[in-house]
Structures are given as structure tokens and as C-alpha cells.
Motif scaffolding. Sequence first.
Motif, PDB file in Angstrom:
ATOM      1  N   ASP A  40       5.925  -3.602  13.743  1.00 56.82           N
ATOM      2  CA  ASP A  40       5.079  -4.782  13.956  1.00 56.82           C
ATOM      3  C   ASP A  40       4.617  -5.350  12.610  1.00 56.82           C
ATOM      4  OD1 ASP A  40       3.529  -6.723  15.058  1.00 56.82           O
ATOM      5  OD2 ASP A  40       1.863  -5.395  15.583  1.00 56.82           O
ATOM      6  N   PHE A  41       5.567  -5.906  11.840  1.00 55.00           N
ATOM      7  CA  PHE A  41       5.239  -6.404  10.499  1.00 55.00           C
ATOM      8  C   PHE A  41       4.423  -7.700  10.555  1.00 55.00           C
ATOM      9  CE2 PHE A  41       9.171  -3.910   9.883  1.00 55.00           C
ATOM     10  CZ  PHE A  41       8.734  -3.035   8.899  1.00 55.00           C
ATOM     11  N   ASP A  42       4.512  -8.427  11.663  1.00 54.80           N
ATOM     12  CA  ASP A  42       3.779  -9.686  11.763  1.00 54.80           C
ATOM     13  C   ASP A  42       2.272  -9.475  11.722  1.00 54.80           C
ATOM     14  OD1 ASP A  42       6.149 -11.002  11.949  1.00 54.80           O
ATOM     15  OD2 ASP A  42       6.153 -11.136  14.138  1.00 54.80           O
ATOM     16  N   SER A  43       1.800  -8.277  12.067  1.00 57.13           N
ATOM     17  CA  SER A  43       0.359  -8.019  12.072  1.00 57.13           C
ATOM     18  C   SER A  43      -0.197  -7.760  10.674  1.00 57.13           C
ATOM     19  CB  SER A  43       0.044  -6.817  12.975  1.00 57.13           C
ATOM     20  OG  SER A  43       0.640  -5.629  12.454  1.00 57.13           O
ATOM     21  N   LEU A  44       0.697  -7.576   9.679  1.00 55.79           N
ATOM     22  CA  LEU A  44       0.237  -7.344   8.305  1.00 55.79           C
ATOM     23  C   LEU A  44      -0.032  -8.683   7.625  1.00 55.79           C
ATOM     24  CD1 LEU A  44       2.647  -4.449   7.273  1.00 55.79           C
ATOM     25  CD2 LEU A  44       0.288  -4.292   8.062  1.00 55.79           C
ATOM     26  N   PRO A  45      -0.892  -8.676   6.582  1.00 56.55           N
ATOM     27  CA  PRO A  45      -1.344  -9.957   6.007  1.00 56.55           C
ATOM     28  C   PRO A  45      -0.235 -10.822   5.437  1.00 56.55           C
ATOM     29  CG  PRO A  45      -2.746  -8.145   5.288  1.00 56.55           C
ATOM     30  CD  PRO A  45      -1.588  -7.530   5.984  1.00 56.55           C
ATOM     31  N   SER A  46       0.751 -10.245   4.726  1.00 60.30           N
ATOM     32  CA  SER A  46       1.781 -11.044   4.065  1.00 60.30           C
ATOM     33  C   SER A  46       3.026 -10.195   3.833  1.00 60.30           C
ATOM     34  CB  SER A  46       1.257 -11.568   2.725  1.00 60.30           C
ATOM     35  OG  SER A  46       1.067 -10.492   1.810  1.00 60.30           O
ATOM     36  N   TYR A  47       4.071 -10.866   3.388  1.00 61.77           N
ATOM     37  CA  TYR A  47       5.316 -10.180   3.082  1.00 61.77           C
ATOM     38  C   TYR A  47       5.132  -9.200   1.925  1.00 61.77           C
ATOM     39  CZ  TYR A  47      10.174  -9.451   1.618  1.00 61.77           C
ATOM     40  OH  TYR A  47      11.367  -8.888   1.255  1.00 61.77           O
ATOM     41  N   VAL A  48       4.307  -9.580   0.951  1.00 64.61           N
ATOM     42  CA  VAL A  48       4.054  -8.708  -0.209  1.00 64.61           C
ATOM     43  C   VAL A  48       3.394  -7.413   0.248  1.00 64.61           C
ATOM     44  CG1 VAL A  48       2.799  -8.494  -2.380  1.00 64.61           C
ATOM     45  CG2 VAL A  48       3.893 -10.653  -1.793  1.00 64.61           C
ATOM     46  N   HIS A  49       2.452  -7.502   1.193  1.00 67.94           N
ATOM     47  CA  HIS A  49       1.815  -6.294   1.714  1.00 67.94           C
ATOM     48  C   HIS A  49       2.842  -5.406   2.431  1.00 67.94           C
ATOM     49  CE1 HIS A  49      -1.866  -8.627   1.065  1.00 67.94           C
ATOM     50  NE2 HIS A  49      -2.528  -7.495   1.125  1.00 67.94           N
ATOM     51  N   CYS A  50       3.724  -6.023   3.220  1.00 69.94           N
ATOM     52  CA  CYS A  50       4.749  -5.237   3.923  1.00 69.94           C
ATOM     53  C   CYS A  50       5.620  -4.477   2.929  1.00 69.94           C
ATOM     54  CB  CYS A  50       5.621  -6.161   4.773  1.00 69.94           C
ATOM     55  SG  CYS A  50       4.743  -6.958   6.129  1.00 69.94           S
ATOM     56  N   TYR A  51       6.066  -5.180   1.907  1.00 71.37           N
ATOM     57  CA  TYR A  51       6.935  -4.563   0.909  1.00 71.37           C
ATOM     58  C   TYR A  51       6.219  -3.412   0.192  1.00 71.37           C
ATOM     59  CZ  TYR A  51       9.185  -3.971  -3.629  1.00 71.37           C
ATOM     60  OH  TYR A  51       9.751  -3.430  -4.757  1.00 71.37           O
ATOM     61  N   GLY A  52       4.981  -3.686  -0.275  1.00 68.92           N
ATOM     62  CA  GLY A  52       4.252  -2.663  -1.027  1.00 68.92           C
ATOM     63  C   GLY A  52       3.937  -1.437  -0.189  1.00 68.92           C
ATOM     64  N   PHE A  53       3.528  -1.640   1.071  1.00 69.40           N
ATOM     65  CA  PHE A  53       3.189  -0.513   1.934  1.00 69.40           C
ATOM     66  C   PHE A  53       4.417   0.342   2.265  1.00 69.40           C
ATOM     67  CE2 PHE A  53      -0.649  -2.965   3.836  1.00 69.40           C
ATOM     68  CZ  PHE A  53      -1.351  -2.706   2.668  1.00 69.40           C
ATOM     69  N   VAL A  54       5.542  -0.321   2.588  1.00 67.67           N
ATOM     70  CA  VAL A  54       6.760   0.420   2.931  1.00 67.67           C
ATOM     71  C   VAL A  54       7.261   1.215   1.726  1.00 67.67           C
ATOM     72  CG1 VAL A  54       9.193   0.160   3.529  1.00 67.67           C
ATOM     73  CG2 VAL A  54       7.461  -1.115   4.796  1.00 67.67           C
ATOM     74  N   LYS A  55       7.228   0.609   0.563  1.00 68.62           N
ATOM     75  CA  LYS A  55       7.692   1.281  -0.654  1.00 68.62           C
ATOM     76  C   LYS A  55       6.822   2.509  -0.946  1.00 68.62           C
ATOM     77  CE  LYS A  55       8.844   0.271  -5.488  1.00 68.62           C
ATOM     78  NZ  LYS A  55       8.063   1.305  -6.146  1.00 68.62           N
ATOM     79  N   LYS A  56       5.505   2.338  -0.838  1.00 66.90           N
ATOM     80  CA  LYS A  56       4.598   3.447  -1.125  1.00 66.90           C
ATOM     81  C   LYS A  56       4.740   4.565  -0.077  1.00 66.90           C
ATOM     82  CE  LYS A  56       0.595   2.396  -2.758  1.00 66.90           C
ATOM     83  NZ  LYS A  56      -0.808   1.939  -2.904  1.00 66.90           N
ATOM     84  N   TYR A  57       4.899   4.177   1.190  1.00 62.08           N
ATOM     85  CA  TYR A  57       5.053   5.138   2.279  1.00 62.08           C
ATOM     86  C   TYR A  57       6.324   5.969   2.067  1.00 62.08           C
ATOM     87  CZ  TYR A  57       4.886   6.851   7.129  1.00 62.08           C
ATOM     88  OH  TYR A  57       4.817   7.647   8.257  1.00 62.08           O
ATOM     89  N   ALA A  58       7.439   5.278   1.722  1.00 58.63           N
ATOM     90  CA  ALA A  58       8.706   5.984   1.507  1.00 58.63           C
ATOM     91  C   ALA A  58       8.610   6.940   0.319  1.00 58.63           C
ATOM     92  CB  ALA A  58       9.830   4.968   1.284  1.00 58.63           C
ATOM     93  N   GLU A  59       7.983   6.497  -0.760  1.00 63.04           N
ATOM     94  CA  GLU A  59       7.846   7.346  -1.952  1.00 63.04           C
ATOM     95  C   GLU A  59       6.974   8.559  -1.661  1.00 63.04           C
ATOM     96  OE1 GLU A  59       6.365   4.640  -4.832  1.00 63.04           O
ATOM     97  OE2 GLU A  59       8.346   3.872  -5.393  1.00 63.04           O
TER      98      GLU A  59
END
Length: 310
Positions: A40-59
Amino acid sequence: MSDLGHFLSEKRKEQGKSIKDVSKATLISKAAIEAIESGDFDSLPSYVHCYGFVKKYAEYLGYTYDDVKSLFESECKKEDFQVQEAQESEVDYSSADSKRKFPVFAAVFLLLIIGGILAYVFVPSGTLDKEVKQIESKGELTTGNTTSGNETELKKNKALPEDNISQEKTEGGKEQALKTDKKSSGLENATESDGKAKDNEITPYEITQELNKEKKVVEKKYDVSLDFSDTCWVHVNIDNEKQLDFIAEGGLIKTISFSDFFIIDIGNAAAITISHNGDIYRNLGGWREPVKNLRFTMDNGTLKYSKIEN
């Protein structure tokens, strides 16, 4: 369920970690982690937040962004956020305006009725007549004054020849008197010039005011460079006048300017280098360790910082 969310969720469970553990270690909210795992990426504030959160979660799970890049790009597209922002900005206010027109009109109408009733009840009946008569009498007086003034001016313009002759004689006498009284006129001119000099003289107070204007203090600004080697969130308070919040990616170099101080909070203390004219601060904390309330100031041209205790 999204393929990316399924992948991250399964790896998290294999490592025996809960969503609360991930949130505490990465400083990503539980709601955001649940949104990522459900796609549910649409519930996040912006595309930048989606990218940063996914990258940090994966790392955090021991993977790199390249390991999940294809899944992320297939499920989360920047264009979707741009379309959503454009749709949210197009708001139709016509229905709201039509609903407001009648209540406003009704309120004005009621105020007029109430005002008329109050005027009828409390204002005496003869008051308005008296005011009208006073206004009319003032108008007559004004007209009369104007007429008398015009007549006076006409009388002045109709000067008789005898009056002109006497006036010329008087003017000639004045000229002769001016010629014979050169000394007295010199004194009068000197007195007038002295008076003008006194009028144009600048007082000590005015001199002080002018000097104070010239001594305007120019506030000095200091430029500081923030260099990021990895993704982290940042909050900066500049002179208690400006607040900055952003997610920095590896390779970003950002410059901020301050006069007195700036206080910085960092989500990944080992990912930032702060520098100013040869003063360099790095390794402000452990890898992926958040550090808050670092207060930077200038001390005799040297950039220094201290930790503010809560």
C-alpha cells in the motif's frame, strides 16, 4: 499482497524479528512498515519516502537496494504519485459556494430588519427632522459666505484710477526709503540670514541619529556543508528561525547558512560529514545509530559542537 512486501515480510520472519523490532532499529513507523509489506505505497507521503523506507528496510534485513530494486520499481512508480498530487490539487468549490450564498444573504437580511426595528424604537421621531434642518441651515450659511467673499473680490478688482495713482506714489516712497536706509536694511538682512542659519543648524541629537544610521550592524552568515555517504533522515533547526526536514541519499551534498547556531538530528550518525573551512566532523555516532540535539556554533572562526541534554 505485493511481491516486494511478501519478500520483506518472509525474510523478517525467518530472522525472528517483529515489526516493532524493525521500527525501533530503522526509525520507520509501524504503520509505514505495514504499508510496505502490504504493497500500500499510496498511503505513504511521497515517492521519496517509499524509496527511502524500502531501501532502509532491505538493508536492515541484510540486503541491498539492488536486491529489491526490480520489485520496488514494478510496484511503486513515481508517476502514480504525480497523478495523485495533481488530482488532489483540483478541488471544485462551486458546490460549497452555492451552499454558502443563501445563509450569508439571509444573515444580512435579518441584520437589516433588526437594525430598522431598533432605530424605530430608540431614535426619537423629531431627531431626524432637526438634523435635516441643521444641514439645510449650514448649507445656506456656506452659500452666503461664498457670495459675500465673491463680492469682496469684485470690489477689490474694480479699483478707481485715483486709488492706482496713490498706490504708485506709495510704492515710489517705499523705494526711496529703501535706498536711504541701506544700513538698516543690511542689519535686517543679517538678522534674516542669522535666523535661517539657526533654522538650518544641525543639532547634536540629529548628528547622533545620522551616525547611528551609518553604524548598521550587518549580520554575518556562515556556510556549512553536509555530506552524506548513505541514506538517512535529517532535521535541522537554524537560529530558531528555519526548520529543515528531509531524507538524504548517499552522495548528497547540502549547504546550510546560519548566524548564531544550528541544531541537527540525524537518523544515521555515521553517514554524515559536517565541514566548514577546514573544520571537519564525521563519525558522530555508530552506523545506523540516530543522534539528536547536536548544537553547532562558531567560536572565533572555528566550528564547534556540543550535545544538548534533554
